[in-house]
Structure formats: structure tokens, C-alpha cells
Design an enzyme around this catalytic site. Structure first.
Site, PDB file in Angstrom:
ATOM      1  N   GLU A 120      16.472 -50.896  18.243  1.00 34.05           N
ATOM      2  CA  GLU A 120      16.459 -50.618  16.791  1.00 34.05           C
ATOM      3  C   GLU A 120      15.386 -49.593  16.443  1.00 34.05           C
ATOM      4  O   GLU A 120      15.592 -48.727  15.592  1.00 34.05           O
ATOM      5  CB  GLU A 120      16.249 -51.912  15.993  1.00 34.05           C
ATOM      6  N   LEU A 167      26.613 -50.931  17.413  1.00 38.62           N
ATOM      7  CA  LEU A 167      27.700 -50.899  16.425  1.00 38.62           C
ATOM      8  C   LEU A 167      28.145 -49.466  16.118  1.00 38.62           C
ATOM      9  O   LEU A 167      29.265 -49.257  15.650  1.00 38.62           O
ATOM     10  CB  LEU A 167      27.270 -51.598  15.135  1.00 38.62           C
TER      11      LEU A 167
END
Ligand code: NI
Length: 176
Positions: A144, A102
Site C-alpha cells: 500500500e 485490485l
């Protein structure tokens, strides 16, 4: 509340975030932040998001994959919150596959990742968490976890030759 996503170049993505203090975890403001992180991930059709991506320098990330228009073929991953995670490989082999982020909108690139990993940390309630994962789930966990080390996926690519705009990815590479 939907939070603003930091894009590549914002220094917050390159700083190493602080561990979440255990005393903070039970507090309503932290729980609200986790809800906001999940809502932001859903809003932008991510399969994962880390706190530094919304300008919060804490070691917490959310992962979930279901019916996601950005990753239509992705295997399902139940909503998972990891706090202060540590990650280690549980395989000798790495697999190269496509990733997006993102914070790097509309791009994809091929990234080698460990085929399986073990993540230990805390869940959103501060309880001990241990995840053994492989395949796509292991890939998202590594992606992540990298955010919680000040890294982004392009740092892990073998080269930039596969870096691809999303429209060209759909046109030439998505059928792989
Ligand atoms: Ni990302």
C-alpha cells in the site's frame, strides 16, 4: 459508497498523491471517504486499498485481512487506516511471496518484501500512529505504501516470469 477502482494504465496510479492536510482529517467529507475506501476494499475482497486506486490523489490507505476469499490463508489483520505514512525497513532480509492487486485484476506475482517494517504516520482521526509489523502485515503495508509512491507490485518483482493468472495460480501455485 462503493468507489470505482482504477486499473493499471490509469495515470492516477503513477502520480505521487498529496499528503492529507491535517485540517481535512476531522472533516465529515474525509471521514466519509475513509468509510467508502473501506467499503470498496470489502466489496472487492481486497486486503488493502490506497486512495489513488479509487482516483483520489491523497496519501491514505486501508488494510484489513479476515476471512477473505481472495486470500483464504492470510493471517488476520485488524482494520488499519494509515494517513501520510512513512515506511522504513526493520529487517535486513527480504522474503519473496505472492501478491495481487485490485488494480491488476486476476493476476498474481512473486514480490520480494522486507521481512519487517516500521510505519509512522497518522490514524484516521489524525492521531500519531506507529506500527511495527512483520510477515504478511509488513508485506501489505509495503504494497500500500508503494501505491502512495506511484508504484505497483509488478515494479518490485525480480522478473516477470512468476506473473500468473488467478486460475493458473489456484491450479499450480496456491498449494506452495
Ligand atoms: Ni494494490
Amino acid at each position: 459508497m462503493i468507489l470505482k477502482v482504477a486499473r493499471l494504465g490509469h495515470p492516477v496510479l503513477r502520480r505521487i498523491p498529496k499528503p492529507v492536510p491535517p485540517a481535512l482529517i476531522a472533516r465529515p467529507e474525509f471521514q466519509r471517504f475513509v468509510d467508502d475506501l473501506v467499503e470498496t476494499m470489502h466489496e472487492y475482497d481486497g486486503v488493502g486499498i490506497a486512495a489513488p486506486q479509487v482516483h483520489v490523489p491523497l496519501q491514505v490507505a486501508a488494510i484489513e485481512a479476515g476471512a477473505n476469499p481472495r486470500y483464504p490463508k492470510a493471517p488476520r489483520i485488524p482494520l488499519t487506516i494509515v494517513v501520510n505514512p512513512r515506511l522504513r525497513p526493520a529487517a535486513t532480509r527480504r522474503i519473496e511471496d505472492w501478491e495481487g492487486c485490485l488494480s491488476l485484476p486476476d493476476l498474481r506475482g512473486r514480490v520480494p518484501r522486507w521481512a519487517a517494517v516500521v510505519v509512522e504516520g497518522l490514524d484516521r482521526r489524525g492521531r500519531p500512529l506507529r506500527l511495527t509489523s512483520r510477515g504478511f502485515f509488513a508485506r501489505v503495508l509495503q504494497h500500500e505504501w508503494d501505491h502512495l509512491q506511484g508504484r505497483v507490485y509488478v515494479d518490485r518483482m525480480r522478473g516477470l516470469a512468476s506473473l500468473t493468472h488467478l486460475a493458473e495460480y489456484a491450479r499450480f501455485w496456491a498449494k506452495e
